[in-house]
Design an enzyme around this catalytic site. Structure first.
Site, PDB file in Angstrom:
ATOM      1  N   LYS A 467       0.853  -1.189   0.000  1.00  0.00           N
ATOM      2  CA  LYS A 467       0.000   0.000   0.000  1.00  0.00           C
ATOM      3  C   LYS A 467       0.880   1.226   0.000  1.00  0.00           C
ATOM      4  CE  LYS A 467      -4.119   1.822   2.324  1.00  0.00           C
ATOM      5  NZ  LYS A 467      -5.049   1.634   3.463  1.00  0.00           N
ATOM      6  N   GLY A 468       0.518   2.222  -0.818  1.00  0.00           N
ATOM      7  CA  GLY A 468       1.291   3.452  -0.909  1.00  0.00           C
ATOM      8  C   GLY A 468       0.407   4.666  -0.844  1.00  0.00           C
ATOM      9  N   PHE A 470      -0.685   6.582  -3.267  1.00  0.00           N
ATOM     10  CA  PHE A 470      -1.676   6.770  -4.316  1.00  0.00           C
ATOM     11  C   PHE A 470      -2.588   5.562  -4.503  1.00  0.00           C
ATOM     12  CE2 PHE A 470       2.071   9.301  -5.401  1.00  0.00           C
ATOM     13  CZ  PHE A 470       1.490  10.563  -5.367  1.00  0.00           C
ATOM     14  N   GLY A 471      -2.378   4.483  -3.764  1.00  0.00           N
ATOM     15  CA  GLY A 471      -3.230   3.315  -3.933  1.00  0.00           C
ATOM     16  C   GLY A 471      -2.588   2.089  -3.328  1.00  0.00           C
ATOM     17  N   SER A 472      -2.990   0.926  -3.831  1.00  0.00           N
ATOM     18  CA  SER A 472      -2.511  -0.334  -3.282  1.00  0.00           C
ATOM     19  C   SER A 472      -2.238  -1.310  -4.413  1.00  0.00           C
ATOM     20  CB  SER A 472      -3.545  -0.924  -2.316  1.00  0.00           C
ATOM     21  OG  SER A 472      -4.768  -1.166  -2.992  1.00  0.00           O
ATOM     22  N   LYS A 491      -2.607  -3.029  -9.603  1.00  0.00           N
ATOM     23  CA  LYS A 491      -2.430  -1.723  -8.958  1.00  0.00           C
ATOM     24  C   LYS A 491      -3.775  -0.999  -8.984  1.00  0.00           C
ATOM     25  CE  LYS A 491       1.168   0.760  -9.440  1.00  0.00           C
ATOM     26  NZ  LYS A 491       2.272   1.617  -9.929  1.00  0.00           N
ATOM     27  N   ASP A 596      12.315   7.909 -11.745  1.00  0.00           N
ATOM     28  CA  ASP A 596      12.119   7.380 -10.392  1.00  0.00           C
ATOM     29  C   ASP A 596      12.794   6.018 -10.259  1.00  0.00           C
ATOM     30  OD1 ASP A 596      11.304   7.335  -7.781  1.00  0.00           O
ATOM     31  OD2 ASP A 596       9.229   6.824  -8.190  1.00  0.00           O
ATOM     32  N   ASP A 614       7.235   0.553 -12.089  1.00  0.00           N
ATOM     33  CA  ASP A 614       6.720   1.794 -11.497  1.00  0.00           C
ATOM     34  C   ASP A 614       7.080   3.012 -12.332  1.00  0.00           C
ATOM     35  OD1 ASP A 614       6.155   2.624  -8.086  1.00  0.00           O
ATOM     36  OD2 ASP A 614       5.622   3.735  -9.877  1.00  0.00           O
TER      37      ASP A 614
END
Length: 840
Positions: A467-468, A470-472, A491, A596, A614
């Site tokens: 989980k982050g 902006f979402g999971s 995602k 990134d 990502d």
């Protein structure tokens, strides 16, 4: 070469001096900023090779208390032959219709005169620039250009073409790109446009009758173009259609394209079988029903499904090919209830009305008993009515009655209840399947994602993997076309999204990944949309391959901090770096800047192969070789290159910097880069020349590779192809590296550098004949003198700034063991960690 400079003094704090050209801010590395002394700063801007486009007005600006303070302006003018600012363009016109053409050129020097040529013939004489040519009309295509002259010479413009507009050609490549039960997506390419923009296209369709076999024309559809794509709904499932297209410009309609035939998909039947009847005997039960009409079937009939219950218990369902069922042992079906539904390959339709199976004698007895009960009820009703009438007459003035005792029947009431074992309703309120058109995203993104859209019903979500912000990411199972099931990772954007821009940002990552095909870059499987009740926008879900070993950063941490630590060989660590470098080399070949790259964004599959993943911050570059971050966003500062921190400029070379940091993470087994340095301090740390220290147990040759990625000059960093070659050599060899040469830290400038180096080498030549190359750190072979100046700062300026501006000056070859010592400098030499420091 031209060099401009401006200075400011008297301010209490260090200002942000901005160079401007013709009202626009200049973004260039050809700028130098120097602190001369307290409250005195100076900046320079260099143009190495002045071209015509460099001409203009230049000045500096400083923002102070919300107001801009400007320097005196300076102008760069470039004299030469005339420079065209407006050239003849291609023109499309109707025959005999007049039109104008414009040509403009400028100096210096001025004045500039223009001469027109039409169809190879000179028109008139030279006129002052800008010049407008009036053409009364032409009947055929013709070429046109202009000449411009001044005191420096003559220039010739591009050649334009005057086209005559005609009727367009028939559309090409008409394709049905997506077929569903009740709608299709039609795509085509425009033919010859007739030198005029297409305004609209007419779509003609016909449907093949399932009964007569004849084509029935459908109403025409007029669509505006572009885009040359349209979704057509309101079609009948499992039906044959034909379609053709013509387009129109301002001259007329094109011919029609060829007919294209297609068939819509099947669906579950739309209606239930009717007239379900039975014939019961002691030996056999026969059930019959009416077959469905072709229009109600929704596809090719697969079978009829029959469900039945006995004593309130559901029995095993049965399938029949024909609309008739013969069941042996009729007696066992007494008081059984039967229902039947038609089924296609998609599914079964609604159930028919239930039928209760009873012997005929029972039915006759029931009829007689029914008549008797009807007579009794009628008699009772008449008696009650007479009683009520008498009571009203006797007690017409009374307000309180005892009607309750009159109406209350003797004994307990009998209640009849039943429980539906299963119900089916084709009209129930189901959430419709989401489409890309419901998202409000731009058409280009919809076109890219249309062929990777996966229906939500094929996905079964499992437990959460991570989980982050902006979402999971959730584990999931995807049903494939061959009915097999594939384990995937999904995602899912946060469910509190409320705007189309949030969804569009999420789906851009999927758009980048759509065309990736490389073993070291994660492959997109598809995109799905989760429709939410009472919500206008669905939640986008990006479907990716399931990575058994998770992200590389966690894997490295677990190797030394997990409950069951394990050892990773040096060969395995180098293989990880190789996989990342190969993936990044592939992305750079696709003009993708990742922005990134880090161990946390690299995934390990079941074969221990690393895949770059990502792409939430990735950008596609269509021209040039850089991308400028436009707005402030959360960025991984410890992985960002020096020039990106300073100017928000991102290139493939800034990805190389991040790759060097990722190499450091691998060799440090997941440690956080720059331990003890805060994010807010990173820029000051790097600008002083500091870099990540060599991780424990890291070989010198590996550290040199990652250190080369952190050059302050982006073009001096190795390419990903060069990094792959270096890492492949390490992986194959894995032999002990030779001892690292001592490095000399020298604070020199100008001609003193050559003198000191000559002394340091005992008068030996530093040219190619001597086999050695001396220079500034990270310095590229073949650098021009102006680029070398970028690396060197004058000693006076360095002292005024107060920073550590020592630059490494060291040999790039192995010196002979018999080389003479550094005579005359030895008393100022002190050793620190195998580095030799010379204070001059």
């Amino acid at each position: 070469m031209v060099r401009l400079g401006c200075a400011i003094e008297g301010l209490m704090s260090e200002p942000d001096i901005i160079w401007m050209k013709d009202g626009e801010k200049l973004y260039s590395t050809d700028q130098m900023y120097i602190t001369l002394e307290a409250q005195h700063w100076e900046t320079f801007y260099s143009v190495r090779n002045v071209q015509q486009q460099d001409a203009g007005k230049y000045w500096c600006e400083v923002e102070l208390h919300g107001k801009a303070m400007s320097s005196e302006p300076a102008w760069i003018t470039v004299e030469g032959v005339p420079h065209f600012v407006l050239e003849p363009q291609d023109v499309a016109t109707l025959p005999g219709v007049s039109f104008n053409l414009t040509c403009a050129a400028v100096g210096p020097p001025e004045p500039v005169e223009v001469l027109w040529w039409l169809g190879g013939t000179q028109v008139g004489d030279y006129t002052p620039s800008p010049s407008v040519l009036h053409v009364p009309g032409v009947n055929g295509s013709i070429k046109v250009y202009c000449e411009a002259r001044n005191d420096r010479g003559l220039s010739v413009s591009r050649t334009g073409t005057v086209h005559i507009k005609v009727v367009p050609g028939a559309p090409r490549d008409v394709q049905v790109v997506q077929v569903l039960e009740n709608n299709i997506t039609l795509n085509w390419s425009p033919g010859f446009t007739g030198h005029s923009d297409l305004q609209n296209c007419t779509i003609q369709m016909s449907k093949m009758s399932k009964t007569s076999g004849r084509k029935m024309p459908l109403p025409e559809r007029l669509v505006t173009v572009p885009p040359f794509q349209v979704e057509i709904g309101g079609l009948q499932c499992f039906s044959n259609y034909s379609v053709r297209i013509r387009c129109a410009n301002d001259v007329g309609n094109s011919p029609f394209s060829s007919w294209v035939n297609f068939q819509t998909l099947e669906s579950a039947p739309l209606a239930a079988p009717k007239n379900l009847t039975f014939d019961l005997s002691e030996q056999q039960l026969t059930l019959t029903w009416a077959g469905l009409e072709v229009e109600d079937l929704g596809g090719k009939l697969l079978a009829y499904k029959m469900q039945w219950s006995l004593g309130g218990e559901r029995q095993d369902a049965m399938l029949f090919v024909e609309n008739k069922a013969q069941l042996s042992g009729g007696g066992r079906f007494f008081n059984a209830t039967f229902q039947v539904a038609a089924c296609t390959v998609v599914g079964c339709g609604p159930w028919s009305l239930p039928v209760l199976v009873m012997p005929a004698s029972a039915l006759d007895g029931q009829t007689q008993r029914g008549h008797m009960w009807v007579g009794l009820l009628l008699g009772l009703l008449v008696a009650i009515m007479v009683g009520l009438l008498l009571t009203v007459l006797v007690h017409r003035r009374g307000k309180e009655t005892q009607f309750g005792s009159v109406f209350k029947p003797p004994g307990n009431e009998s209640t009849v209840t039943f429980t539906a074992a299963r119900s089916f309703n084709r009209q129930r309120a189901e959430l419709p399947e989401s489409t890309l058109d419901s998202l409000g995203i731009n058409d280009d993104l919809k076109t890219k994602l249309r062929d990777v859209l996966i229906p939500e019903r094929l996905l079964t979500l499992g437990h959460m993997l991570g989980k982050g912000e902006f979402g999971s990411v959730r584990e999931a199972y995807l049903k494939m076309e061959d009915s097999s099931v594939q384990k995937v990772a999904v995602k899912v954007l946060k469910t509190d999204i409320s705007t189309s821009s949030d969804i569009e940002q999420c789906l851009k990552e999927a758009a980048y990944m759509k065309d990736f095909h490389h073993p070291n870059v994660i492959q997109l499987i598809g995109v799905s949309l989760h429709r939410r009740l009472h919500q206008r926008l669905p939640v986008p879900m990006v479907i990716l391959p399931f990575m058994k070993h998770g992200d590389l950063h966690t894997f490295l941490l677990m190797s030394r901090l997990g409950d069951d630590p394990f050892t990773l060989s040096l060969q395995t660590l180098i293989q990880f770096m190789l996989d990342v470098a190969r993936g990044m080399e592939y992305l750079s070949s696709k003009n993708i800047i990742h922005r990134d790259l880090a161990a946390r964004n690299c995934m390990l599959n079941e074969n221990m192969t690393v895949c770059v993943a990502d792409f939430g911050l990735s950008k596609k570059i269509y021209s040039g070789d850089y991308y400028r971050q436009g707005s402030v966003s959360k960025l991984p500062v410890k992985w960002i290159a020096l020039e990106s921190l300073a100017d928000n400029v991102y290139t493939t070379q800034s990805d190389v910097w991040a790759f060097g940091v990722t190499m450091w993470e691998v060799m440090a087994l997941g440690q956080t880069p720059y331990p003890g340095v805060e994010n807010s301090e990173i820029y000051e740390y790097l600008i002083k020349g500091e870099r990540l220290k060599k991780p424990p147990d890291c070989r010198d040759d590996i550290y040199e590779i990652m250190h080369s990625c952190w050059s302050p000059v982006p073009k001096c960093r190795p390419s990903f192809q060069q990094l792959i070659e270096q890492l492949e050599n390490l992986w194959v060899g894995l032999s002990p590296a030779p001892a690292k040469e001592p490095q000399l830290y020298v604070n020199l400038e100008g001609d003193d550098l050559d003198v000191a180096m000559e002394q340091a080498t005992g008068g030996a030549s530093s040219g190619p004949e001597a086999g050695c190359s001396w220079g500034a750190p990270w310095q590229c072979v073949g650098m021009e003198e102006e680029e070398k100046d970028w690396l060197m700062v004058s000693s006076g300026a360095a002292l005024a700034i107060g920073g550590d501006y020592r630059y490494i000056i060291g040999p790039r070859c192995s010196l002979d063991e018999e080389a003479r010592p550094l005579d005359g400098l030895s008393e100022d030499i002190r050793e620190e960690d195998d580095d030799v420091v010379i204070n001059v």
